[in-house]
Design an enzyme around this catalytic site. Structure first.
Site, mmCIF file in Angstrom:
data_model
loop_
_atom_site.group_PDB
_atom_site.id
_atom_site.type_symbol
_atom_site.label_atom_id
_atom_site.label_comp_id
_atom_site.label_asym_id
_atom_site.label_seq_id
_atom_site.Cartn_x
_atom_site.Cartn_y
_atom_site.Cartn_z
ATOM 1 N N LYS A 15 0.824 -1.204 0.000
ATOM 2 C CA LYS A 15 0.000 0.000 0.000
ATOM 3 C C LYS A 15 0.861 1.258 0.000
ATOM 4 O O LYS A 15 2.027 1.257 0.411
ATOM 5 C CB LYS A 15 -0.955 0.009 1.201
ATOM 6 C CG LYS A 15 -0.283 -0.126 2.585
ATOM 7 C CD LYS A 15 0.282 1.159 3.150
ATOM 8 C CE LYS A 15 0.978 0.946 4.489
ATOM 9 N NZ LYS A 15 1.710 2.160 4.945
ATOM 10 N N ALA A 103 10.190 -3.471 6.184
ATOM 11 C CA ALA A 103 10.308 -2.212 6.937
ATOM 12 C C ALA A 103 10.429 -1.031 5.980
ATOM 13 O O ALA A 103 11.221 -0.125 6.177
ATOM 14 C CB ALA A 103 11.498 -2.261 7.902
ATOM 15 N N GLY A 104 9.604 -1.065 4.912
ATOM 16 C CA GLY A 104 9.687 -0.046 3.873
ATOM 17 C C GLY A 104 8.539 0.944 3.857
ATOM 18 O O GLY A 104 8.464 1.799 2.981
ATOM 19 N N GLY A 105 7.587 0.825 4.795
ATOM 20 C CA GLY A 105 6.463 1.746 4.827
ATOM 21 C C GLY A 105 5.351 1.399 3.861
ATOM 22 O O GLY A 105 4.467 2.217 3.609
ATOM 23 N N GLY A 108 4.258 -4.571 3.868
ATOM 24 C CA GLY A 108 4.550 -5.907 3.355
ATOM 25 C C GLY A 108 4.206 -7.009 4.342
ATOM 26 O O GLY A 108 3.595 -8.015 3.983
ATOM 27 N N GLY A 109 4.586 -6.832 5.611
ATOM 28 C CA GLY A 109 4.253 -7.819 6.629
ATOM 29 C C GLY A 109 2.752 -7.934 6.822
ATOM 30 O O GLY A 109 2.214 -9.022 7.024
ATOM 31 N N ASP A 143 -2.433 -2.182 9.670
ATOM 32 C CA ASP A 143 -2.558 -2.178 8.208
ATOM 33 C C ASP A 143 -3.091 -3.499 7.638
ATOM 34 O O ASP A 143 -3.336 -3.587 6.435
ATOM 35 C CB ASP A 143 -1.193 -1.890 7.553
ATOM 36 C CG ASP A 143 -0.708 -0.474 7.812
ATOM 37 O OD1 ASP A 143 -1.549 0.405 8.094
ATOM 38 O OD2 ASP A 143 0.518 -0.248 7.732
#
Length: 309
Positions: A15, A103-105, A108-109, A143
């Protein structure tokens, strides 16, 4: 419930927060937010296989060597949460192809967790329904419900109270990935410190942040120029303070035809909005020539969905 003998494959999207306003720090250490999410065509893929216990492995273009594969992994937590909720006594072997940066904003997790919920519900024949999956998703992370839902949505509370937003057409984005991750709690902490340092110069944060009507109108119109004017992220300034090199990436993209650039979520991925497909291709070429790792994506796309082999 009847367990499927064959594996189940589910895709769930990353997202971009095209708008993110963060409320004041609350006594429980959290912040309420008001955000506009857009699901984009960079997807995680989860394959779920029948197994007596719970395990997870990773492949794909992302370096996953530092990811936990024990019970602290969010995908394992998702599978176990569904098993507890339904009384399912078996397990699952999860194989996850990671394409969304860690940890890219970009959530993904959260996409892994959403895909796992749907994959296990399908594999195990537990059939709890979308509403119950959303309830489980919200307990796993703010999220996760959006990764289930997809499309374009407004998130309030911690970001997990969702309402669909009207969005027309397709938006073209170019994503610039960093070779490092950023800790979401650290970025929020930096925001609180920034607000404390500049308390005399800026309006105090409200407890209940509101979404700007401009971003809703831009999404409804399907107009990238309007949306470029409305992009906003309260976490951008603290992310840039913690990782100053991101500022030059933003400038580079905007010099090479992006309508606007924004740090996605808590960073460090930067999302550049372009006017159309041609603009996205030329920006992708320019940023690649500058030795940046980039991907061209579109949004909105659907949320977690079972895909046929």
């Amino acid at each position: 419930m009847t367990t499927s003998a064959s594996p189940v494959r589910v895709r769930a999207p990353g997202k971009i927060n095209v708008f993110l306003r963060v409320g004041a720090l609350q006594e429980d250490g959290y912040h309420d937010v008001s955000t506009a999410y857009q699901a984009v065509s960079l997807c995680e893929e989860v394959r779920a296989f029948p197994a007596p216990d719970f395990s997870v492995g990773f492949d794909g273009p992302i370096d996953c060597s530092q990811l936990a594969t024990d019970g602290t992994n969010i995908a394992i937590q998702a599978a176990r949460a569904l098993a507890r909720r339904t009384g399912f006594r078996g397990g699952v072997r999860l194989e996850i192809t990671k394409r969304v940066p860690i940890a890219g904003g970009m959530g993904g997790g959260s996409a892994d967790a959403a895909a796992t919920l749907l994959a296990c519900d399908t594999l195990w024949g537990t059939d709890v329904g979308r509403e119950e999956l959303h309830t489980l998703a919200a307990r796993l992370g703010a999220d996760v419900p959006f990764a289930l839902m997809g499309g374009t949505a407004i998130g309030t509370g911690r970001g997990d109270r969702l309402s669909p937003a009207l969005a027309k057409g397709q938006f073209h984005w170019v994503l610039a990935f960093a070779d490092f991750g950023m800790s979401t709690p650290q970025v929020y902490d930096e925001l609180d410190q920034h607000r404390a340092r500049h308390a005399l110069d800026i309006f105090p944060a409200s407890g209940q942040p509101m979404i700007d009507t401009g971003v809703l109108q831009a999404l409804r119109a399907g107009d990238p120029h309007m949306l470029a004017e409305s992009l906003h992220n309260d976490l951008q300034a603290p992310a840039l303070h913690l990782a100053p090199a991101l500022a030059s990436v933003l400038e580079l993209g905007e010099r090479n035809g992006a309508l606007a650039g924004i740090v996605s979520g808590s960073g460090p991925t930067i999302a550049f909005l372009t006017p159309d497909l041609d603009g996205a291709i030329s920006l992708q070429i320019a940023l690649s020539a500058a030795r940046l790792t980039v991907a061209r994506v579109t949004g909105p796309v659907s949320g977690a969905r079972v895909v046929a082999d």
